[in-house]
Design a protein around this motif. Structure first.
Motif: not given
Length: 221
Positions: A197-208
């Motif tokens: 889930l931490a990886g999901i958070g970092m990925l979506f921060d980058l995508l944003d």
């Protein structure tokens, strides 16, 4: 839970996949006007499956159907994609939770193979293979969640995301995104929900961040 049994693909599904890819890859560019007949001839399919495919593509905003005029390919909307990311983030988190709980060892091995191919494509800066590999990984993850309702919802959201990123994702970002996907899969493989889930958070921060930067530049293809 078990996966749904394989079944033959219908002609409308075949038409949908083909036309979706034509739009995503910009073979059918935004603003293009085409007819059901032209699409049917190119795909060697009848009007009924093409019409059914176009109806589905209309629901996700890829086309507008204008009676007696034809089918208009819509433009990519950056603001709408920011909204889509807001919706996708919690759903992707749900996918991860389901995978950790339900995935088989075989499912995990498939995810690891998908992410290895994604990393290789990103390192080679091969745009076509990169996007194919990312689609395979997304589909494998949703399949490993074993939730049919989630599968249907994510299929539509992933299609819209693919179209946006094919248009706007810079090649220079490929490796960063691929490495974040790899971190998510590594957490899943260890059955470590919080790490995934931490990886999901970092990925979506980058995508944003990447989506907001796209407001200031032209499409890449």
């Amino acid at each position: 839970m078990t996966a749904a049994p394989n079944r033959p693909r219908s002609l409308s599904e075949t038409a949908y996949d083909a036309i979706e890819q034509m739009i995503i890859s910009r073979r059918l560019a935004p603003g293009a006007m085409v007819s059901e007949g032209e699409l049917g001839e190119e795909l060697a399919l009848g009007r009924t499956p093409v019409r059914e495919a176009l109806a589905r593509l209309k629901t996700i905003g890829f086309v507008e159907v204008h009676p007696r005029r034809g089918v208009l390919v819509t433009h990519v909307d950056i603001i709408k994609h920011l909204e889509l990311l807001e919706v996708r983030r919690p759903l992707d988190e749900t996918v991860v939770r389901c995978i950790v709980e339900r995935a088989t060892d075989r499912d995990i091995a498939v995810l690891q193979d998908c992410v290895a191919r994604l990393l290789a494509a990103a390192g080679a800066r091969d745009r076509e293979v990169y996007f194919r590999s990312k689609r395979s990984l997304h589909e494998a993850m949703v399949g490993a969640a074993y939730n049919q309702t989630l599968s249907g919802t994510m299929a539509s959201l992933h299609a819209q995301s693919r179209r946006f990123w094919y248009t706007y994702e810079p090649t220079a970002s490929f490796l960063d995104c691929a490495e974040l996907h790899a971190a998510i899969v590594a957490g899943i493989a260890d059955r470590d929900t919080e790490r995934a889930l931490a990886g999901i958070g970092m990925l979506f921060d980058l995508l944003d961040q990447m989506t907001r930067r796209a407001l200031d530049r032209r499409p890449l293809v």
